[in-house]
Design a protein around this motif. Structure first.
Motif, PDB file in Angstrom:
ATOM      1  N   LEU A 149       9.136  10.999   4.293  1.00 45.42           N
ATOM      2  CA  LEU A 149       7.836  10.984   3.608  1.00 45.42           C
ATOM      3  C   LEU A 149       8.011  11.163   2.105  1.00 45.42           C
ATOM      4  O   LEU A 149       7.319  10.523   1.308  1.00 45.42           O
ATOM      5  CB  LEU A 149       6.938  12.079   4.168  1.00 45.42           C
ATOM      6  N   ALA A 150       8.965  12.010   1.707  1.00 42.84           N
ATOM      7  CA  ALA A 150       9.210  12.230   0.279  1.00 42.84           C
ATOM      8  C   ALA A 150       9.732  10.973  -0.400  1.00 42.84           C
ATOM      9  O   ALA A 150       9.550  10.790  -1.609  1.00 42.84           O
ATOM     10  CB  ALA A 150      10.199  13.379   0.081  1.00 42.84           C
TER      11      ALA A 150
ATOM     12  N   MET B 140      10.591   4.018  -1.130  1.00 43.42           N
ATOM     13  CA  MET B 140      10.136   2.916  -0.294  1.00 43.42           C
ATOM     14  C   MET B 140       8.651   2.662  -0.509  1.00 43.42           C
ATOM     15  O   MET B 140       7.855   3.597  -0.530  1.00 43.42           O
ATOM     16  CB  MET B 140      10.400   3.230   1.179  1.00 43.42           C
ATOM     17  N   ASP B 141       8.307   1.414  -0.646  1.00 40.37           N
ATOM     18  CA  ASP B 141       6.917   1.003  -0.773  1.00 40.37           C
ATOM     19  C   ASP B 141       6.265   1.085   0.607  1.00 40.37           C
ATOM     20  O   ASP B 141       6.692   0.383   1.541  1.00 40.37           O
ATOM     21  CB  ASP B 141       6.876  -0.426  -1.306  1.00 40.37           C
ATOM     22  N   PRO B 142       5.233   1.906   0.791  1.00 46.38           N
ATOM     23  CA  PRO B 142       4.592   2.018   2.107  1.00 46.38           C
ATOM     24  C   PRO B 142       4.090   0.691   2.648  1.00 46.38           C
ATOM     25  O   PRO B 142       4.067   0.484   3.863  1.00 46.38           O
ATOM     26  CB  PRO B 142       3.444   2.997   1.860  1.00 46.38           C
ATOM     27  N   ARG B 143       3.702  -0.215   1.750  1.00 50.05           N
ATOM     28  CA  ARG B 143       3.181  -1.502   2.195  1.00 50.05           C
ATOM     29  C   ARG B 143       4.259  -2.371   2.811  1.00 50.05           C
ATOM     30  O   ARG B 143       3.946  -3.334   3.529  1.00 50.05           O
ATOM     31  CB  ARG B 143       2.526  -2.226   1.023  1.00 50.05           C
ATOM     32  N   LYS B 144       5.519  -2.047   2.534  1.00 45.78           N
ATOM     33  CA  LYS B 144       6.643  -2.788   3.104  1.00 45.78           C
ATOM     34  C   LYS B 144       7.434  -1.955   4.100  1.00 45.78           C
ATOM     35  O   LYS B 144       8.581  -2.261   4.417  1.00 45.78           O
ATOM     36  CB  LYS B 144       7.564  -3.264   1.971  1.00 45.78           C
TER      37      LYS B 144
ATOM     38  N   ARG C 177       4.185  -9.161   8.444  1.00 47.76           N
ATOM     39  CA  ARG C 177       3.586  -8.141   7.595  1.00 47.76           C
ATOM     40  C   ARG C 177       4.439  -7.819   6.372  1.00 47.76           C
ATOM     41  O   ARG C 177       4.103  -6.922   5.593  1.00 47.76           O
ATOM     42  CB  ARG C 177       3.339  -6.872   8.416  1.00 47.76           C
ATOM     43  N   GLY C 178       5.520  -8.551   6.192  1.00 44.35           N
ATOM     44  CA  GLY C 178       6.364  -8.347   5.015  1.00 44.35           C
ATOM     45  C   GLY C 178       7.121  -7.031   5.017  1.00 44.35           C
ATOM     46  O   GLY C 178       7.421  -6.468   3.957  1.00 44.35           O
ATOM     47  N   ILE C 179       7.451  -6.535   6.198  1.00 40.92           N
ATOM     48  CA  ILE C 179       8.129  -5.250   6.313  1.00 40.92           C
ATOM     49  C   ILE C 179       9.615  -5.391   5.979  1.00 40.92           C
ATOM     50  O   ILE C 179      10.304  -6.259   6.516  1.00 40.92           O
ATOM     51  CB  ILE C 179       7.954  -4.663   7.728  1.00 40.92           C
ATOM     52  N   ALA C 180      10.090  -4.522   5.104  1.00 44.37           N
ATOM     53  CA  ALA C 180      11.515  -4.481   4.755  1.00 44.37           C
ATOM     54  C   ALA C 180      12.182  -3.207   5.250  1.00 44.37           C
ATOM     55  O   ALA C 180      13.383  -3.189   5.517  1.00 44.37           O
ATOM     56  CB  ALA C 180      11.686  -4.583   3.238  1.00 44.37           C
ATOM     57  N   ASN C 181      11.395  -2.122   5.374  1.00 50.19           N
ATOM     58  CA  ASN C 181      11.925  -0.811   5.749  1.00 50.19           C
ATOM     59  C   ASN C 181      11.372  -0.412   7.111  1.00 50.19           C
ATOM     60  O   ASN C 181      10.154  -0.421   7.308  1.00 50.19           O
ATOM     61  CB  ASN C 181      11.510   0.253   4.726  1.00 50.19           C
TER      62      ASN C 181
END
Length: 205
Positions: A195-196, A1-5, A129-133
């Motif tokens: 986190l992993a 997962m991209d943290p920014r999303k 904020r473009g959140i997907a996850n």
């Protein structure tokens, strides 16, 4: 997962649940201890924040005498009224010191019921904020966490439920929710596995 999303949603980490003397603490402390959920929640929030994940806090509160709740409440809301929990401006309604919002965190306002999406602008914030996850932690496992999980799933988010960062009223309810319901509407993960699964290289970009 991209943290920014990716966002981490922390539901009702308030003194009435987490602290000695809190109106609902005695009801949840056994399950909290069983999984050490408060320490795990601190750890995942700190590390996720460091990696660039959006951190959201979703406290619940009611005006004195609970005018937002029906005059003859039943179920979980009746328990809140009877215990005088989560009164706006009270110590019990405050977010506990262990999970205090940090600079850059977002406090979601307006939560008055179980589903964090129902009476707040949570969905607006996530989409802006473009959140997907969306990873979810907090109280109660089989109530607000599960209600929010289902709503997020229906809205098309990739939902992660943090199995060692949630607590409820009994080990039986905790186990049933995590083993039976979480897998239907989310990816159940311990906080370390979540986190992993983040992408550290992109988080640093």
């Amino acid at each position: 997962m991209d943290p920014r999303k990716t966002a981490l949603l922390l539901i009702e980490f308030q003194n009435d649940f987490t602290a000695e003397g809190g109106a609902q603490h005695a009801a949840v402390q056994a399950v909290m201890r069983q999984t050490d959920m408060l320490a795990h929640s601190q750890a995942v929030a700190a590390e996720a924040r460091r990696r660039g994940v959006t951190i959201l806090h979703a406290p619940i509160s009611f005006a004195e005498n609970y005018p937002e709740i029906p005059a003859e409440p039943y179920g979980i809301l009746a328990g809140i009224v009877q215990s005088r929990a989560f009164r706006k401006g009270s110590w019990g309604a405050g977010i506990c010191v262990e999970m205090s919002p940090q600079e850059g965190d977002i406090v979601v306002e307006g939560k008055r019921g179980l589903d964090c999406f129902a009476s707040t602008n949570l969905d607006f914030i996530l989409r802006q904020r473009g959140i997907a996850n969306l990873a979810i932690a907090g109280f109660l496992t089989n109530c607000c966490v599960e209600s929010t999980m289902r709503s997020a799933y229906e809205r098309g988010y990739r939902v992660v439920t943090l199995t060692d960062c949630v607590a409820t009223l009994s080990p039986e309810e905790q186990r049933a929710s995590i083993e039976k319901n979480f897998p239907m509407f989310s990816l159940p993960l311990a906080h370390g596995a979540f986190l992993a699964g983040l992408e550290p290289a992109r988080a640093a970009a």
